[in-house]
Design an enzyme around this catalytic site. Structure first.
Site, PDB file in Angstrom:
ATOM      1  CG  ASP A 253      -7.322  -3.203   0.151  1.00 46.74           C
ATOM      2  OD1 ASP A 253      -7.197  -3.485   1.351  1.00 46.74           O
ATOM      3  OD2 ASP A 253      -6.506  -2.482  -0.479  1.00 46.74           O
ATOM      4  N   GLY A 254      -9.909  -4.069   2.563  1.00 52.26           N
ATOM      5  CA  GLY A 254     -10.343  -3.251   3.690  1.00 52.26           C
ATOM      6  C   GLY A 254     -11.305  -3.973   4.610  1.00 52.26           C
ATOM      7  N   GLY A 255     -10.857  -4.213   5.843  1.00 52.34           N
ATOM      8  CA  GLY A 255     -11.730  -4.857   6.827  1.00 52.34           C
ATOM      9  C   GLY A 255     -12.067  -6.299   6.511  1.00 52.34           C
TER      10      GLY A 255
ATOM     11  CG  HIS B  32      -3.999  -0.217  -3.265  1.00 51.14           C
ATOM     12  ND1 HIS B  32      -4.785  -0.389  -2.142  1.00 51.14           N
ATOM     13  CD2 HIS B  32      -4.649   0.719  -4.021  1.00 51.14           C
ATOM     14  CE1 HIS B  32      -5.843   0.412  -2.211  1.00 51.14           C
ATOM     15  NE2 HIS B  32      -5.779   1.094  -3.339  1.00 51.14           N
TER      16      HIS B  32
ATOM     17  CG  ASP C 135      -2.024  -0.960   1.172  1.00 50.44           C
ATOM     18  OD1 ASP C 135      -2.791  -0.877   0.196  1.00 50.44           O
ATOM     19  OD2 ASP C 135      -2.156  -1.796   2.085  1.00 50.44           O
TER      20      ASP C 135
ATOM     21  N   GLY D 161      -4.943  -6.859   6.118  1.00 50.89           N
ATOM     22  CA  GLY D 161      -3.858  -6.343   6.944  1.00 50.89           C
ATOM     23  C   GLY D 161      -4.066  -6.738   8.398  1.00 50.89           C
ATOM     24  CB  SER D 162      -6.309  -5.347  11.029  1.00 55.96           C
ATOM     25  OG  SER D 162      -6.189  -4.083  10.512  1.00 55.96           O
TER      26      SER D 162
ATOM     27  CG  MET E 267      -1.483   5.015   1.778  1.00 55.90           C
ATOM     28  SD  MET E 267      -2.132   4.886   3.452  1.00 55.90           S
ATOM     29  CE  MET E 267      -2.896   3.264   3.393  1.00 55.90           C
TER      30      MET E 267
ATOM     31  N   GLY F 224      -6.711   4.754   2.955  1.00 59.86           N
ATOM     32  CA  GLY F 224      -5.870   5.641   3.754  1.00 59.86           C
ATOM     33  C   GLY F 224      -5.388   5.039   5.060  1.00 59.86           C
ATOM     34  CG  PHE F 225      -6.220   5.737   8.031  1.00 54.76           C
ATOM     35  CD1 PHE F 225      -5.098   6.245   8.667  1.00 54.76           C
ATOM     36  CD2 PHE F 225      -7.065   6.616   7.366  1.00 54.76           C
ATOM     37  CE1 PHE F 225      -4.838   7.610   8.659  1.00 54.76           C
ATOM     38  CE2 PHE F 225      -6.813   7.983   7.342  1.00 54.76           C
ATOM     39  CZ  PHE F 225      -5.688   8.477   7.990  1.00 54.76           C
ATOM     40  N   GLY F 226      -5.312   1.284   7.647  1.00 60.03           N
ATOM     41  CA  GLY F 226      -5.682  -0.084   7.974  1.00 60.03           C
ATOM     42  C   GLY F 226      -6.622  -0.083   9.169  1.00 60.03           C
ATOM     43  N   GLY F 227      -7.196  -1.226   9.442  1.00 64.21           N
ATOM     44  CA  GLY F 227      -7.966  -1.408  10.668  1.00 64.21           C
ATOM     45  C   GLY F 227      -9.348  -0.782  10.679  1.00 64.21           C
TER      46      GLY F 227
HETATM   47  C1  DX5 Z   1      -6.329   0.774   3.043  1.00 64.68           C
HETATM   48  C2  DX5 Z   1      -5.377  -0.147   2.344  1.00 64.68           C
HETATM   49  C3  DX5 Z   1      -5.526  -1.567   2.751  1.00 64.68           C
HETATM   50  C4  DX5 Z   1      -5.191  -1.837   4.188  1.00 64.68           C
HETATM   51  C5  DX5 Z   1      -6.076  -2.949   4.620  1.00 64.68           C
HETATM   52  O1  DX5 Z   1      -6.260   2.034   2.477  1.00 64.68           O
HETATM   53  O2  DX5 Z   1      -5.589  -0.117   0.948  1.00 64.68           O
HETATM   54  O3  DX5 Z   1      -4.790  -2.443   1.904  1.00 64.68           O
HETATM   55  O4  DX5 Z   1      -3.851  -2.195   4.390  1.00 64.68           O
HETATM   56  O5  DX5 Z   1      -5.978  -3.081   5.974  1.00 64.68           O
HETATM   57  P1  DX5 Z   1      -7.091  -3.817   6.836  1.00 64.68           P
HETATM   58  O6  DX5 Z   1      -7.148  -5.243   6.388  1.00 64.68           O
HETATM   59  O7  DX5 Z   1      -6.580  -3.638   8.228  1.00 64.68           O
HETATM   60  O8  DX5 Z   1      -8.397  -3.099   6.601  1.00 64.68           O
HETATM   61 ZN    ZN Z   2      -4.591  -1.714  -0.321  1.00 63.67          ZN
END
Ligand code: DX5
Ligand code: ZN
Length: 222
Positions: A175-177, A66, A35, A197-198, A37, A142-145
């Site tokens: 992608d995400g959650g 990404h 990722d 990710g998380s 950013m 923009g953020f994980g989790g």
């Molecule tokens: C969010 C990223 C994701 C992120 C996913 O902007 O594109 O790839 O790392 O993280 P989780 O699985 O924690 O939502």
């Molecule tokens: Zn991503």
């Protein structure tokens, strides 16, 4: 075909990056999700080429990049040189998307387009034939989790329908959650690549968490 799992290195322990990349190498993961950013397209800055080169040095699985950055054309060659196997750009960041996709393919990478949660799938109708991958964002980038957005199921169904008509080889990535429960439901709607990710890296056993995602929705493990 079984679905693919791409753990996101964003949630790794950057002080133990080699250890975490080797964990992915030795797991059932298929790709490593990277990722990027820029603090402009999204309100967060992740990491750049030095970190990606470090990941590439140890990774034995394809790097799935990404790009959450404005004007990604400026850096496509650099990401290829840093080991990208696939490069995904955001629909919302590319006024000349067709040109950007051709550029990625000319570099020899798989080309993907990501859609923010508010962007309709139908906008891809005239580019879908050129794509290897569509990334449906199930959180705001923009953020994980963050918490998974439920409307994603419908968007995955819609892109699957579009791909049946125009591009049956398309990878449909979410992608995400992502966790094994929503992944199992997304498989039914037509998704076949899961980024996590998380749910992987906050697990006591990340390799097992990857395995659980890999087998999500599959009742027989033959
Ligand atoms: C969010 C990223 C994701 C992120 C996913 O902007 O594109 O790839 O790392 O993280 P989780 O699985 O924690 O939502
Ligand atoms: Zn991503």
């Amino acid at each position: 075909m079984n679905h693919l799992v791409a753990p996101s290195i964003l949630a790794a322990d950057f002080a133990n990056l080699q250890r975490d990349v080797e964990m992915i190498n030795n797991s059932e993961a298929d790709w490593i999700h990277v990722d990027i950013m820029d603090g402009m397209f999204v309100p967060n800055i992740s990491f750049g080429f030095p970190v990606m080169n470090a990941v590439n040095k140890h990774a034995t699985k394809p790097l799935d990049v990404h790009l959450m950055i404005v004007d990604p054309d400026r850096y496509l060659k650099n990401f290829k040189d840093a080991g990208a196997s696939s490069i995904t750009v955001h629909y919302e960041a590319c006024p000349h998307l067709h040109r950007t996709i051709q550029h990625i393919k000319e570099l020899g990478c798989k080309a993907g387009v990501a859609l923010n949660p508010h962007t309709p799938v139908a906008l891809l109708k005239d580019i879908i034939l050129d794509l290897d991958l569509v990334l449906i964002m199930s959180v705001n980038p923009g953020f994980g989790g963050q918490k998974f957005i439920e409307n994603t199921y419908k968007k995955v169904f819609d892109i699957r329908e579009l791909s049946f008509k125009h591009n049956t080889d398309l990878h449909i990535q979410v992608d995400g959650g992502i966790d094994p429960e929503n992944a199992a439901k997304l498989v039914i709607e037509g998704a076949n690549v899961f980024v996590a990710g998380s749910s992987v890296f906050s697990s006591a056993d990340p390799s097992l968490a990857i395995s659980e995602l890999k087998h999500a929705g599959i009742t027989s493990r033959s």
